[in-house]
Design a protein around this motif. Structure first.
Motif, PDB file in Angstrom:
ATOM      1  N   ILE A   1      10.422  -5.300  -7.008  1.00 12.61           N
ATOM      2  CA  ILE A   1       9.698  -6.484  -7.481  1.00 12.61           C
ATOM      3  C   ILE A   1      10.081  -7.701  -6.637  1.00 12.61           C
ATOM      4  O   ILE A   1       9.219  -8.457  -6.169  1.00 12.61           O
ATOM      5  N   ALA A   2      11.380  -7.879  -6.418  1.00  9.67           N
ATOM      6  CA  ALA A   2      11.859  -9.019  -5.635  1.00  9.67           C
ATOM      7  C   ALA A   2      11.406  -8.926  -4.178  1.00  9.67           C
ATOM      8  O   ALA A   2      11.139  -9.951  -3.534  1.00  9.67           O
ATOM      9  N   GLN A   3      11.308  -7.712  -3.652  1.00 15.94           N
ATOM     10  CA  GLN A   3      10.924  -7.512  -2.259  1.00 15.94           C
ATOM     11  C   GLN A   3       9.484  -7.946  -2.004  1.00 15.94           C
ATOM     12  O   GLN A   3       9.164  -8.448  -0.928  1.00 15.94           O
ATOM     13  N   GLY A   4       8.604  -7.733  -2.976  1.00 22.34           N
ATOM     14  CA  GLY A   4       7.258  -8.284  -2.881  1.00 22.34           C
ATOM     15  C   GLY A   4       6.144  -7.357  -2.447  1.00 22.34           C
ATOM     16  O   GLY A   4       4.983  -7.781  -2.390  1.00 22.34           O
ATOM     17  N   ALA A   5       6.436  -6.101  -2.126  1.00 23.49           N
ATOM     18  CA  ALA A   5       5.360  -5.188  -1.710  1.00 23.49           C
ATOM     19  C   ALA A   5       4.333  -5.058  -2.841  1.00 23.49           C
ATOM     20  O   ALA A   5       4.677  -5.004  -4.015  1.00 23.49           O
ATOM     21  N   LYS A   6       3.058  -4.982  -2.464  1.00 22.23           N
ATOM     22  CA  LYS A   6       1.997  -4.919  -3.466  1.00 22.23           C
ATOM     23  C   LYS A   6       1.015  -3.804  -3.121  1.00 22.23           C
ATOM     24  O   LYS A   6       1.171  -3.112  -2.122  1.00 22.23           O
ATOM     25  N   ASP A   7       0.021  -3.623  -3.988  1.00 23.95           N
ATOM     26  CA  ASP A   7      -1.012  -2.602  -3.815  1.00 23.95           C
ATOM     27  C   ASP A   7      -0.379  -1.207  -3.752  1.00 23.95           C
ATOM     28  O   ASP A   7      -0.820  -0.342  -3.014  1.00 23.95           O
ATOM     29  N   LEU A   8       0.649  -0.996  -4.562  1.00 22.20           N
ATOM     30  CA  LEU A   8       1.408   0.245  -4.527  1.00 22.20           C
ATOM     31  C   LEU A   8       0.743   1.342  -5.347  1.00 22.20           C
ATOM     32  O   LEU A   8       0.070   1.072  -6.342  1.00 22.20           O
ATOM     33  N   THR A   9       0.962   2.584  -4.934  1.00 18.77           N
ATOM     34  CA  THR A   9       0.676   3.747  -5.762  1.00 18.77           C
ATOM     35  C   THR A   9       2.019   4.272  -6.246  1.00 18.77           C
ATOM     36  O   THR A   9       2.882   4.605  -5.438  1.00 18.77           O
ATOM     37  N   VAL A  10       2.206   4.302  -7.563  1.00 19.96           N
ATOM     38  CA  VAL A  10       3.489   4.702  -8.145  1.00 19.96           C
ATOM     39  C   VAL A  10       3.340   6.053  -8.839  1.00 19.96           C
ATOM     40  O   VAL A  10       2.385   6.274  -9.579  1.00 19.96           O
ATOM     41  N   VAL A  11       4.277   6.940  -8.573  1.00 17.93           N
ATOM     42  CA  VAL A  11       4.303   8.262  -9.195  1.00 17.93           C
ATOM     43  C   VAL A  11       5.551   8.346 -10.063  1.00 17.93           C
ATOM     44  O   VAL A  11       6.675   8.186  -9.575  1.00 17.93           O
TER      45      VAL A  11
ATOM     46  N   GLY B   1       0.794  -1.226   0.000  1.00 16.13           N
ATOM     47  CA  GLY B   1       0.000   0.000   0.000  1.00 16.13           C
ATOM     48  C   GLY B   1       0.823   1.272   0.000  1.00 16.13           C
ATOM     49  O   GLY B   1       0.253   2.368   0.067  1.00 16.13           O
ATOM     50  N   ALA B   2       2.143   1.165  -0.092  1.00 15.42           N
ATOM     51  CA  ALA B   2       3.002   2.346  -0.040  1.00 15.42           C
ATOM     52  C   ALA B   2       2.842   3.193  -1.304  1.00 15.42           C
ATOM     53  O   ALA B   2       2.503   2.690  -2.377  1.00 15.42           O
ATOM     54  N   THR B   3       3.064   4.494  -1.152  1.00 16.98           N
ATOM     55  CA  THR B   3       3.160   5.408  -2.291  1.00 16.98           C
ATOM     56  C   THR B   3       4.637   5.584  -2.613  1.00 16.98           C
ATOM     57  O   THR B   3       5.427   5.954  -1.743  1.00 16.98           O
ATOM     58  N   VAL B   4       5.002   5.296  -3.875  1.00 16.87           N
ATOM     59  CA  VAL B   4       6.412   5.267  -4.266  1.00 16.87           C
ATOM     60  C   VAL B   4       6.653   6.249  -5.405  1.00 16.87           C
ATOM     61  O   VAL B   4       6.047   6.148  -6.472  1.00 16.87           O
ATOM     62  N   LEU B   5       7.543   7.200  -5.183  1.00 12.66           N
ATOM     63  CA  LEU B   5       8.008   8.104  -6.233  1.00 12.66           C
ATOM     64  C   LEU B   5       9.176   7.443  -6.943  1.00 12.66           C
ATOM     65  O   LEU B   5      10.127   7.005  -6.289  1.00 12.66           O
ATOM     66  N   ILE B   6       9.117   7.355  -8.277  1.00  9.28           N
ATOM     67  CA  ILE B   6      10.188   6.739  -9.038  1.00  9.28           C
ATOM     68  C   ILE B   6      10.713   7.741 -10.056  1.00  9.28           C
ATOM     69  O   ILE B   6       9.983   8.213 -10.924  1.00  9.28           O
ATOM     70  N   GLY B   7      11.977   8.107  -9.941  1.00  9.74           N
ATOM     71  CA  GLY B   7      12.577   9.078 -10.829  1.00  9.74           C
ATOM     72  C   GLY B   7      12.693   8.567 -12.252  1.00  9.74           C
ATOM     73  O   GLY B   7      12.535   7.379 -12.532  1.00  9.74           O
ATOM     74  N   GLY B   8      12.987   9.484 -13.152  1.00  8.91           N
ATOM     75  CA  GLY B   8      13.158   9.114 -14.545  1.00  8.91           C
ATOM     76  C   GLY B   8      12.296   9.948 -15.466  1.00  8.91           C
ATOM     77  O   GLY B   8      11.213  10.409 -15.093  1.00  8.91           O
TER      78      GLY B   8
END
Length: 238
Positions: free
Chosen positions: A41-51, A19-26
């Motif tokens: 991906i390997a860590q396995g966290a799911k239900d993410l909000t990606v910015v 459920g974390a909100t993750v900012l991804i640069g690029g």
């Protein structure tokens, strides 16, 4: 002694929660922290909000994170392009929620979070569907000096993943050219920032005038080796 150098990507991302909100640069493929995305991906966290500025290219990086089914919602300004087939399929099938944000507003909403700004008025999007919330209700608007504005709110995050060029054990960062893009503002807007670097230097070796992201905004850095290809470009080491 302050030492923000992580032993591995896995160690740096071990505490990411569902459920974390993750900012991804690029920006497109420039400055994408591919190793950190693979680690997520390997860590396995799911239900993410990606910015992110876009919604992935091809089958790797952000596209791979989407394909793995780990993302519930993506917030971006440029979701569709020639090789955005992963996003396209997920969105059209209703498996991925999209919040479309004009690029300038996206950068400013992230910057506002880092600067502690509660909200701001922007002229971008006034009179369009972008002046509505996801549920269809209109956003607050205001006329200021004869011009119409839309109220926009900051984007706060649990985690920022960014790619830098050099760093030291305090977490001070420099960037390489266009790879800088969203990295500096994203580092300020997250509870935790993890950065990859290609070189770790001793304290004092980085010119203070060249440090773009001060270590106060960085929690961990991971060194990623880089080797030259025959074509003169770069690729990550195996």
């Amino acid at each position: 002694m302050i030492n923000k150098i992580a032993r591995s990507v896995a160690d740096a991302l071990a505490d990411v929660k569902d459920g974390a909100t993750v900012l991804i640069g690029g920006f497109g493929t420039a400055g994408i922290p591919s190793e950190l995305i693979d680690g997520l991906i390997a860590q396995g966290a799911k239900d993410l909000t990606v910015v992110n500025n876009n919604a992935g290219n091809g089958e790797t990086g952000l596209a791979a994170l989407l394909s793995a089914g780990r993302v519930r919602k993506i917030v971006c300004s440029f979701p569709r392009q020639a090789d955005s087939q992963v996003f396209d399929a997920l969105y059209r099938s209703g498996k991925l929620e999209l919040e479309l944000v004009p690029q300038g507003n996206l950068a400013e909403r992230i910057r506002a979070a880092g600067a502690g700004i509660g909200a701001f008025f922007s002229p971008t999007g006034f009179g369009t569907e972008l002046a509505r919330h996801a549920d269809g209700t209109p956003k607050e608007t205001r006329e200021i000096n004869g011009k119409h504005y839309v109220l926009e709110y900051p984007i706060h995050a649990d985690l920022a993943l960014i790619k830098a060029e050099c760093g030291d054990r305090w977490g001070n960062l420099t960037y390489r050219m266009a790879a800088r893009n969203f990295g500096p503002v994203m580092a300020t807007a997250a509870k935790k920032t993890v950065a990859t670097v290609h070189e770790i230097v001793e304290l004092g070796q980085l010119d203070p005038e060249a440090i773009v992201t001060p270590g106060i905004f960085v929690h961990q850095i991971v060194k990623i080796d880089r080797v030259a290809t025959q074509a003169g470009g770069f690729k990550k080491a195996a």
